[in-house]
Design a protein around this motif. Structure first.
Motif, PDB file in Angstrom:
ATOM      1  N   CYS A  81       1.086  -1.014  -0.266  1.00  0.00           N
ATOM      2  CA  CYS A  81      -0.431   0.312   0.238  1.00  0.00           C
ATOM      3  C   CYS A  81       1.193   1.288  -0.567  1.00  0.00           C
ATOM      4  N   ALA A  82       2.311   1.120   0.591  1.00  0.00           N
ATOM      5  CA  ALA A  82       2.312   2.516   1.312  1.00  0.00           C
ATOM      6  C   ALA A  82       3.191   2.780  -0.026  1.00  0.00           C
ATOM      7  N   MET A  83       3.750   1.767  -1.016  1.00  0.00           N
ATOM      8  CA  MET A  83       4.800   2.099  -2.258  1.00  0.00           C
ATOM      9  C   MET A  83       3.688   2.623  -3.153  1.00  0.00           C
ATOM     10  N   GLU A  84       2.454   2.028  -3.073  1.00  0.00           N
ATOM     11  CA  GLU A  84       1.647   2.070  -4.091  1.00  0.00           C
ATOM     12  C   GLU A  84       1.066   3.674  -4.474  1.00  0.00           C
ATOM     13  N   ARG A  85       1.071   4.197  -2.766  1.00  0.00           N
ATOM     14  CA  ARG A  85       0.866   5.432  -2.598  1.00  0.00           C
ATOM     15  C   ARG A  85       2.251   6.303  -2.711  1.00  0.00           C
ATOM     16  N   GLY A  86       2.894   5.789  -2.917  1.00  0.00           N
ATOM     17  CA  GLY A  86       4.894   6.331  -2.347  1.00  0.00           C
ATOM     18  C   GLY A  86       5.033   7.379  -1.259  1.00  0.00           C
ATOM     19  N   ILE A  87       4.313   6.318  -0.365  1.00  0.00           N
ATOM     20  CA  ILE A  87       4.778   7.300   1.010  1.00  0.00           C
ATOM     21  C   ILE A  87       6.141   5.986   1.765  1.00  0.00           C
ATOM     22  N   GLU A  88       6.343   6.912   2.956  1.00  0.00           N
ATOM     23  CA  GLU A  88       7.439   6.284   3.873  1.00  0.00           C
ATOM     24  C   GLU A  88       6.819   5.467   4.935  1.00  0.00           C
ATOM     25  N   SER A  89       5.698   6.400   5.234  1.00  0.00           N
ATOM     26  CA  SER A  89       5.562   6.029   6.695  1.00  0.00           C
ATOM     27  C   SER A  89       4.129   6.023   6.548  1.00  0.00           C
ATOM     28  N   CYS A  90       3.363   4.343   7.733  1.00  0.00           N
ATOM     29  CA  CYS A  90       1.911   4.659   7.089  1.00  0.00           C
ATOM     30  C   CYS A  90       1.408   6.249   7.136  1.00  0.00           C
ATOM     31  N   PHE A  91       1.979   6.593   8.798  1.00  0.00           N
ATOM     32  CA  PHE A  91       0.682   8.154   9.796  1.00  0.00           C
ATOM     33  C   PHE A  91       0.819   9.012   8.454  1.00  0.00           C
ATOM     34  N   GLU A  92       1.985   8.817   7.115  1.00  0.00           N
ATOM     35  CA  GLU A  92       1.890   9.920   6.313  1.00  0.00           C
ATOM     36  C   GLU A  92       0.717  10.125   5.262  1.00  0.00           C
ATOM     37  N   CYS A  93       0.039   9.148   5.636  1.00  0.00           N
ATOM     38  CA  CYS A  93      -1.647   8.733   4.452  1.00  0.00           C
ATOM     39  C   CYS A  93      -3.173   9.654   5.247  1.00  0.00           C
ATOM     40  N   PRO A  94      -4.065   9.546   4.424  1.00  0.00           N
ATOM     41  CA  PRO A  94      -4.910  10.293   4.449  1.00  0.00           C
ATOM     42  C   PRO A  94      -6.266   9.935   5.480  1.00  0.00           C
ATOM     43  N   GLU A  95      -6.243   8.721   5.250  1.00  0.00           N
ATOM     44  CA  GLU A  95      -6.282   7.080   5.847  1.00  0.00           C
ATOM     45  C   GLU A  95      -6.234   6.533   6.229  1.00  0.00           C
ATOM     46  N   TYR A  96      -4.850   6.478   7.125  1.00  0.00           N
ATOM     47  CA  TYR A  96      -4.152   6.440   8.066  1.00  0.00           C
ATOM     48  C   TYR A  96      -5.066   6.887   9.884  1.00  0.00           C
ATOM     49  N   PRO A  97      -5.768   5.333  10.157  1.00  0.00           N
ATOM     50  CA  PRO A  97      -5.395   4.134  10.298  1.00  0.00           C
ATOM     51  C   PRO A  97      -6.345   3.678   9.448  1.00  0.00           C
ATOM     52  N   CYS A  98      -5.710   3.162   8.863  1.00  0.00           N
ATOM     53  CA  CYS A  98      -6.582   1.846   8.214  1.00  0.00           C
ATOM     54  C   CYS A  98      -6.939   1.240   8.651  1.00  0.00           C
ATOM     55  N   GLU A  99      -7.810   0.113   7.690  1.00  0.00           N
ATOM     56  CA  GLU A  99      -8.381  -1.580   8.200  1.00  0.00           C
ATOM     57  C   GLU A  99      -7.137  -2.727   8.939  1.00  0.00           C
ATOM     58  N   ILE A 100      -5.563  -1.661   7.920  1.00  0.00           N
ATOM     59  CA  ILE A 100      -4.678  -2.468   7.986  1.00  0.00           C
ATOM     60  C   ILE A 100      -4.533  -2.927   9.814  1.00  0.00           C
TER      61      ILE A 100
END
Length: 188
Positions: free
Chosen positions: A54-73
């Motif tokens: 998921c991070a690779m697809e979004r081009g992020i280094e850490s999940c907390f950088e994702c606007p959808e964090y925390p997700c179902e993972i």
């Protein structure tokens, strides 16, 4: 659409700048698999997990950088442990987001050094997992203090006695926080 082989090759090329802190919030530098040289850490040529894909697809280094964090993972991520405790996974992600990855990594470098010292001077061959969990869940100051006190109190003792003393000291500190220093296994 990409072939399965192309997708697999791309995932195997997944690389991260920080091998001490996984993108999902685990402290890889304190993992017994990394300490034993069985795993290089998240995004260092090992097989990526669902979060890494998921991070690779979004081009992020850490999940907390994702606007959808925390997700179902993360729905059940902290219910049990793998080779390293998942107990503070979300809290560690929050801390890294608040103080910045550079400051968090500096703390992790110090924790890795403390773990290496514990393993070099207080491990009789049975304490690696306990020391890893303790350094992961206790503060740097608490671990440093435990080492300093044990250094004074165990000078000249055989390794087995030093290990026993350190184990008791770390468990006592953990008990003060209601922390059990053992991995939580997934129930079948």
């Amino acid at each position: 659409m990409k072939s399965t082989r192309e997708g697999t090759e791309r995932l195997e090329e997944f690389k991260r700048e920080n091998p001490l802190f996984s993108l999902c919030g685990l402290n890889c530098g304190l993992c017994t698999m990394r300490v034993s040289s069985h795993c290089p850490g998240c995004g260092q040529g090992n097989r990526p997990c669902r979060a890494a894909r998921c991070a690779m697809e979004r081009g992020i280094e850490s999940c907390f950088e994702c606007p959808e964090y925390p997700c179902e993972i993360y729905d059940r991520a902290d219910e049990y442990d793998s080779f390293i405790t998942h107990l503070n996974q979300r809290a560690d992600m929050q801390k890294a987001a608040e103080i910045g990855i550079a400051a968090y990594t500096a703390e992790q470098v110090e924790k890795v050094e403390l773990l290496e010292r514990l393993l070099a001077e207080y491990n009789s061959g049975r304490e690696k997992t306990l020391f890893s969990i303790a350094v992961n869940l206790l503060s740097v100051d608490e671990v440093r203090s435990a080492i300093q006190e044990a250094d004074r109190e165990t000078a000249g003792l055989p390794l087995k006695e030093k290990a026993k003393h350190m184990t008791k000291r770390l468990r006592k500190t953990a008990d003060q926080h209601g922390i059990e220093l053992k991995l939580r296994k997934k129930s079948k």
